[in-house]
Design a protein around this motif. Sequence first.
Motif, PDB file in Angstrom:
ATOM      1  N   SER A 233      35.854  49.079  49.435  1.00  0.00           N
ATOM      2  CA  SER A 233      36.361  48.101  48.479  1.00  0.00           C
ATOM      3  C   SER A 233      37.871  47.984  48.563  1.00  0.00           C
ATOM      4  N   ALA A 234      38.408  46.842  48.106  1.00  0.00           N
ATOM      5  CA  ALA A 234      39.858  46.638  48.077  1.00  0.00           C
ATOM      6  C   ALA A 234      40.181  45.537  47.061  1.00  0.00           C
ATOM      7  N   PRO A 235      41.382  45.621  46.451  1.00  0.00           N
ATOM      8  CA  PRO A 235      42.314  46.758  46.506  1.00  0.00           C
ATOM      9  C   PRO A 235      41.802  47.911  45.640  1.00  0.00           C
ATOM     10  N   PHE A 236      41.669  49.049  46.263  1.00  0.00           N
ATOM     11  CA  PHE A 236      41.086  50.218  45.603  1.00  0.00           C
ATOM     12  C   PHE A 236      41.697  51.433  46.291  1.00  0.00           C
ATOM     13  N   GLY A 237      42.818  51.910  45.751  1.00  0.00           N
ATOM     14  CA  GLY A 237      43.489  53.016  46.419  1.00  0.00           C
ATOM     15  C   GLY A 237      44.810  53.351  45.775  1.00  0.00           C
ATOM     16  N   VAL A 238      45.643  54.036  46.538  1.00  0.00           N
ATOM     17  CA  VAL A 238      46.956  54.460  46.066  1.00  0.00           C
ATOM     18  C   VAL A 238      48.024  53.685  46.829  1.00  0.00           C
ATOM     19  N   TYR A 239      48.990  53.161  46.078  1.00  0.00           N
ATOM     20  CA  TYR A 239      50.049  52.339  46.663  1.00  0.00           C
ATOM     21  C   TYR A 239      51.406  52.812  46.152  1.00  0.00           C
ATOM     22  N   PRO A 240      52.476  52.581  46.938  1.00  0.00           N
ATOM     23  CA  PRO A 240      53.813  52.994  46.489  1.00  0.00           C
ATOM     24  C   PRO A 240      54.439  51.970  45.554  1.00  0.00           C
ATOM     25  N   ALA A 241      55.133  52.485  44.563  1.00  0.00           N
ATOM     26  CA  ALA A 241      55.986  51.648  43.725  1.00  0.00           C
ATOM     27  C   ALA A 241      57.432  51.892  44.153  1.00  0.00           C
ATOM     28  N   GLY A 242      58.380  51.220  43.469  1.00  0.00           N
ATOM     29  CA  GLY A 242      59.774  51.485  43.789  1.00  0.00           C
ATOM     30  C   GLY A 242      60.126  52.939  43.573  1.00  0.00           C
ATOM     31  N   LYS A 243      59.461  53.565  42.593  1.00  0.00           N
ATOM     32  CA  LYS A 243      59.606  54.986  42.331  1.00  0.00           C
ATOM     33  C   LYS A 243      58.230  55.540  41.986  1.00  0.00           C
ATOM     34  N   GLY A 244      57.736  56.440  42.806  1.00  0.00           N
ATOM     35  CA  GLY A 244      56.432  57.035  42.578  1.00  0.00           C
ATOM     36  C   GLY A 244      55.300  56.228  43.204  1.00  0.00           C
ATOM     37  N   HIS A 245      54.090  56.660  42.946  1.00  0.00           N
ATOM     38  CA  HIS A 245      52.894  56.000  43.451  1.00  0.00           C
ATOM     39  C   HIS A 245      51.944  55.731  42.286  1.00  0.00           C
ATOM     40  N   PHE A 246      51.010  54.820  42.506  1.00  0.00           N
ATOM     41  CA  PHE A 246      50.031  54.504  41.477  1.00  0.00           C
ATOM     42  C   PHE A 246      48.676  54.250  42.142  1.00  0.00           C
ATOM     43  N   ALA A 247      47.625  54.483  41.374  1.00  0.00           N
ATOM     44  CA  ALA A 247      46.264  54.206  41.828  1.00  0.00           C
ATOM     45  C   ALA A 247      45.747  52.979  41.097  1.00  0.00           C
ATOM     46  N   VAL A 248      44.993  52.157  41.824  1.00  0.00           N
ATOM     47  CA  VAL A 248      44.408  50.966  41.220  1.00  0.00           C
ATOM     48  C   VAL A 248      42.990  50.807  41.753  1.00  0.00           C
ATOM     49  N   ALA A 249      42.092  50.298  40.910  1.00  0.00           N
ATOM     50  CA  ALA A 249      40.691  50.141  41.295  1.00  0.00           C
ATOM     51  C   ALA A 249      40.202  48.746  40.912  1.00  0.00           C
ATOM     52  N   VAL A 250      39.988  47.892  41.917  1.00  0.00           N
ATOM     53  CA  VAL A 250      39.471  46.545  41.708  1.00  0.00           C
ATOM     54  C   VAL A 250      38.141  46.467  42.448  1.00  0.00           C
ATOM     55  N   LEU A 251      37.037  46.370  41.706  1.00  0.00           N
ATOM     56  CA  LEU A 251      35.720  46.517  42.315  1.00  0.00           C
ATOM     57  C   LEU A 251      34.853  45.267  42.235  1.00  0.00           C
ATOM     58  N   ASN A 252      35.372  44.184  41.645  1.00  0.00           N
ATOM     59  CA  ASN A 252      34.563  42.966  41.585  1.00  0.00           C
ATOM     60  C   ASN A 252      35.458  41.734  41.574  1.00  0.00           C
ATOM     61  N   ASP A 253      34.847  40.572  41.738  1.00  0.00           N
ATOM     62  CA  ASP A 253      35.612  39.325  41.859  1.00  0.00           C
ATOM     63  C   ASP A 253      36.368  38.993  40.581  1.00  0.00           C
TER      64      ASP A 253
END
Length: 382
Positions: A233-253
């Motif tokens: 699935s996507a976007p479903f993962g860990v991504y960088p921010a300007g400072k630190g990282h964040f996790a996001v889970a998008v599983l449907n339309d």
Amino acid sequence: MAARTKPLSGLQVLDFTRVLAGPYASALMADLGAEVIKVEGPGGDEYRHVGPFREGESALFQAANRGKRSILLDLKDPADRKVAIALASRADVVIENFRPGVMARLGLGPDELRRRNPRLVYASISGFGQTGPNHARPAYDIVLQAMSGMMALTGDADGPPMMVGEAIADVAGGLFAAWGIMAALFERERTGEGRVIDLALFDALASMMPTAAARVLVCGQDPSRVGSRHALSAPFGVYPAGKGHFAVAVLNDRLFIRFAQAIGRPELAADPRFATDAERRLHEPVLAEAITSWASDRDAAEVVAALTEAGIPAAPLSTAREAWSSGQVVSRGLASPVDHPILGQVALPEQPVHFSDVPRGNRRPAPALDEHGAQIRAELEK
């Protein structure tokens, strides 16, 4: 309403296990009120000698052996073996994690003990089980992660395989052992007969990978590493921010439409490359670029706040220390204090299931070696 007794109060568990998988299983039962007698050989459980240490006490041993009583028995000594047999004759459950065949050679195997006590549930925990081509092989968590496919699936796509950051095979084995024991005890209530349980840590870890199993067994695929992104699935993962990282889970339309709006790119929702979850995963690098660009001038907390406001599941990355001190952990009682004779009051993890009208906490610390030996031997005389 008055508090009720814990669900396993009155259950007698004789625990011959050491290190982590077996002790973890019996600790879960001790949390629920079971009376767990930990049988240790000369020198004690290996985890007594593994750090980190505080005041000479192993933190790992404290966590994995909370709530138990300890008796020292040399199982090669006939007199001590006789004590072990007497304890097993009174027990509801025996758990052991010696190499296959060792307990039988000592006269403590399931056939011998269940002949004396037909209601006994006898659980054997080993690396690869009592049967199969690898049954005699020794196994530690790293070996099981390597052989099960878990390690091959963990790490960046263009990097080396990596271990999971916890002894996941041992924990999985402990969970499934406790689950199997509970099922056998439930059956015993109907039949009056115990049962022998054969639990392999390899099997438990393989069973903890249903996504990989489905892809291999049903679709004939050979999954590979995808880093901190979901394989399907996507976007479903860990991504960088300007400072630190964040996790996001998008599983449907529906969520993707809201997500595209939240990051200021509503046109992405109309792009045929992102029309379905499968298409979004195929074109995830394009999405990753859009997400990283939007988050680049925000810190992770700001990103998470914006996504949460839009109804998108998201979270900053917490350290283990931050997680265990969080309001969520505290409010859910995932750790509770025990009074230790050397360490004073110390917080130890507690099993996570909440039972109605049963308060959490009120547990004993892990025992000193043979702390209850004289008491347990005296109880056999009654």
